[in-house]
Enzyme design. Sequence first.
Site, mmCIF file in Angstrom:
data_model
loop_
_atom_site.group_PDB
_atom_site.id
_atom_site.type_symbol
_atom_site.label_atom_id
_atom_site.label_comp_id
_atom_site.label_asym_id
_atom_site.label_seq_id
_atom_site.Cartn_x
_atom_site.Cartn_y
_atom_site.Cartn_z
ATOM 1 N N GLY A 1 10.656 48.455 -7.647
ATOM 2 C CA GLY A 1 9.292 48.138 -8.073
ATOM 3 C C GLY A 1 8.714 49.195 -8.980
ATOM 4 O O GLY A 1 7.898 48.904 -9.868
ATOM 5 N N ASN A 2 9.143 50.455 -8.812
ATOM 6 C CA ASN A 2 8.632 51.534 -9.654
ATOM 7 C C ASN A 2 9.268 51.555 -11.032
ATOM 8 O O ASN A 2 8.839 52.303 -11.911
ATOM 9 C CB ASN A 2 8.835 52.888 -8.960
ATOM 10 N N LYS B 1 13.707 46.224 -0.221
ATOM 11 C CA LYS B 1 14.437 45.435 -1.216
ATOM 12 C C LYS B 1 15.905 45.814 -1.287
ATOM 13 O O LYS B 1 16.777 44.950 -1.457
ATOM 14 C CB LYS B 1 13.736 45.598 -2.560
ATOM 15 N N LYS C 1 7.533 52.114 4.968
ATOM 16 C CA LYS C 1 7.756 51.513 3.655
ATOM 17 C C LYS C 1 6.540 51.743 2.769
ATOM 18 O O LYS C 1 5.434 51.301 3.071
ATOM 19 C CB LYS C 1 8.015 50.009 3.814
ATOM 20 N N LYS D 1 18.589 53.592 -0.651
ATOM 21 C CA LYS D 1 19.450 53.196 -1.764
ATOM 22 C C LYS D 1 20.895 53.602 -1.486
ATOM 23 O O LYS D 1 21.836 52.812 -1.706
ATOM 24 C CB LYS D 1 18.945 53.823 -3.063
#
Length: 309
Positions: free
Chosen positions: A9-10, A205, A121, A263
Site C-alpha cells: 500500500g505504501n 496482504k 497491523k 514480507k
Amino acid sequence: MLVVIALGGNAILQRGEPLEAENQKRNIEIAAKAIAKVAKEHTVVLTHGNGPQVGLLALQNEAYADVSNYPLDVLGAETQGMIGYEFEKALRNELPDAHIAGLFTQTVVDTKDPAFSSPDKFVGPIYSQEQATELARTKGYFMKADGEFFRRVVPSPMPKSIVELNSIKQLVDTGTMVICTGGGGVPVARDDNGKWQGVEAVVDKDRASTVLAIDLKADALLVLTDVEGVAVNWGKPDQKTIKTATPEQMEEHGFAAGSMGPKVEAANAFVRSGGKIGGIGSLEQALDIIKGTAGTVIRADHKDEVKYH
C-alpha cells in the site's frame, strides 16, 4: 511462469505523501508500467495493500457523526473497489490487448486468532507522538511507532484460505491478468449457523498473497515495496542488502514484525511450499528480481553462503 505480485500500500501512496486521490492515481500509473513489463513475459496475478487507504476511509467515516461507523471489513471492501479500479484502468492503458479483470475477494480467518488481543497491523497516515497520544485518548485507537512516526494498528489475523480461489484459477487458465486479494482480502468467517460474516480486522496482504500463490501453484511470489530489498543491519554504517539466500538463511536475521518481517515470512513460506522464487524488492525492479539481478531472491536450491548486493 505464473507470477503473483504483491504490491504494498505504501508503494501506491508513498510514506508521508498526502492521501490525495490524484497522488494515488499517479503512483498506480507508475506501478502499472513496471507490472506491464512482467506481464509481457509472464502470467501475472496482482494483489495490493490498502493500509493508508483503509485508514483514510476510517477517518472520513468518523467525521460524519449522523450515522454509525462502518466496520473495517466494509471499509476494506471499499478499498478493493477503489484501488482495483485504478489499477485495471492503468494496466489496460499499458496493455491494451490484454485480458484484465478486477475480482472482489474475501479471505477466511479464525475469529479466535490471538491477533484480536494484540493489534499490530499498521493502517492510515503517520502521526507525531503528540498526535498519536491524542488519538489514543479520544478515539481509543491502538497506536505504535512506525520508524520515527506513529500509526494506528488494528488486528491482523492469519489468513486461512481465499473464498474466490476457484474463480481466480478459471480466469488465470484463460490467460486473464487478475487483480484480487486487495488489502489481504476482506476478512470473513462462518458464524455458529454456518453463515458467512465480516470480521473487524485487516488481513496482512503479504500473508494472504502467500496463501493465494501456494494454492494457485504459482512459480514466483514477488513482494514489492518502496525499498530495494531486505537489508541487514538496517540504518547502520555496515548496512547491506541480501541478494540471494535460502529460507533458513533468511531466518538467521531478525526482521521487524511491523514492516519487513511479514514480507520475509511470506516469501519463505511460499518457497518452502514448493515455489521457485520468493522475491522482495522495489516495484521498479520487478522484472529484474525475477531474473535475479535485483532485490532479494529467496530460493530453496541456493547452495552457497548468503550473497549480498
